[in-house]
Enzyme design. Sequence first.
Site: not given
Ligand code: NAD
Length: 491
Positions: A171, A246, A280, A379
Amino acid sequence: MHQFIGGELRAASTGDHHDVIDPSTGEVIDTVELASTADVDAAVAAAAAAFPEWSRATPGERSAVLAKAAALLEERAEDLAQTESRNAGKPIRLAREFDVPGTIDNTAFFSGAARSLEGKASAEYSPDHTSSIRREPIGVVGSIAPWNYPLQMAAWKVLPAIAAGNTIVLKPAEITPLTSVMFAQAFADAGAPAGVVNVVTGRGAEAGAHLMRHQDVGMVSFTGSTAVGRTVLEAAATNAKRVHLELGGKAPFVVHDDADLTAAIHGAVAGSLINTGQDCTAATRAIVHRSVAKDFIEGVAELYAAVRLGPTADEDTDLGPLVSRAHRDKVAGMVERARGYARVVTGGEAPGGDLARGSYYAPTLVAAVPTDSELWRDEVFGPVLAVTTFETDDEAIALANDTVYGLAASVWTRDVYRALRATREIKAGCVWVNDHIPIISEMPHGGYRQSGFGKDMSAYSFEEYTQVKHVMHDITGVAEKEWHRTIFRLR
Ligand code: NAD
């Protein structure tokens, strides 16, 4: 755009959809259907049905599909780059030179890695038995990806999972689904059986949460924020799924007094502005020796001022917009609040003119940032670098580790002993010496502490996506064994 289920584009059952917006103009470029829980069920069922055949395919057969997919992605590179650029607001140069080639290289890497899963050699660990190890796939993997690198995150999730013989339901983030569906299509076109790679395009709290709780999903792999990652851990507990997380990061960038300051300044600009800071591992906390702090701040400010913000399709654009207006407003809010406790050296504003239609934000350098402040601890996920100073090496390492995160860090010094000590002491999944950002398919990416656990990329990722089975053969053929005496008296 439809979802990709069972090897084909399929309409969602909700009738509900979401506008996909180009963040550089605010214009709607597509609409994506929102998956219901029933659509997630259909995707999981397709993945479960594909698992017996795919898991029994030989490594050579799986490798061939991955190799063919890599070739198709190469053929479609320009289309992928254009779509990624428009959907995620990436300057076209970044999409062409980083996102797309990185994805193709990763696909080619896992084509090779699929044929070299390793385990211990078979041996007699007891005189009466031969033990061997089978490394087996887990089953259906449910994956959730964020919006910052939609194509690369899809690749990092899909590739090790299917190379090891699992099937997957991915997803993507609802605002950036386009290239994930194109990626899945490449595997179907490369000959992956229907249902091996599925993409559902729903909202996180509905489709995402349902996928994480699904009883027929054997493992969940999540990349996103630490806050949502916690909910994934809870969801996985419902049927004791394997979990790979991650999460967020707040990378320290430690500059010693003996560093090549020009290199550190260039590294800080590239490391903090990559993907408009929505990375990230981006450099976010510059920890600079007091004696070089003034020169470092002046050097970074000078380069920041020369960075070209512009339309993402323009080859000359260095910095694209943030992914959405809502996210830009969040970043701007954090910088506004920081004016009350720190010094904004440059940036701190959204550009006007034509760019005002998009969610742009100027590169922003903030000095004298207190280490208990929001800007230092949370962040930002934008083109913002916070600076503080240190006097001693111990202080630098303590500052680097004073965070709940532990994804990446860098140390800038010409002293090999200082560098070695820092790489040992800093608690992060990756520590660069005299550089910041480069990643490579052969090496793992993953966090320490609240940045999560488990590895993406490299052969290390197979530790997440496989399970190890011990097989023990009796080699004596003796019916009444000596050890049976311990359990019951032999006649
Ligand atoms: P987010 O956590 O808001 O969303 C990530 C994903 O989770 C999206 O697909 C979203 O639809 C889904 N999601 C949201 N609520 C959910 C729930 N209750 N249950 C299941 N899925 C749900 O993150 P974002 O804003 O899309 O991305 C930014 C974040 O991602 C930052 O914190 C960044 O550091 C992190 N990130 C980490 C890495 C890594 O490798 N560690 C890589 C890229 C991004």
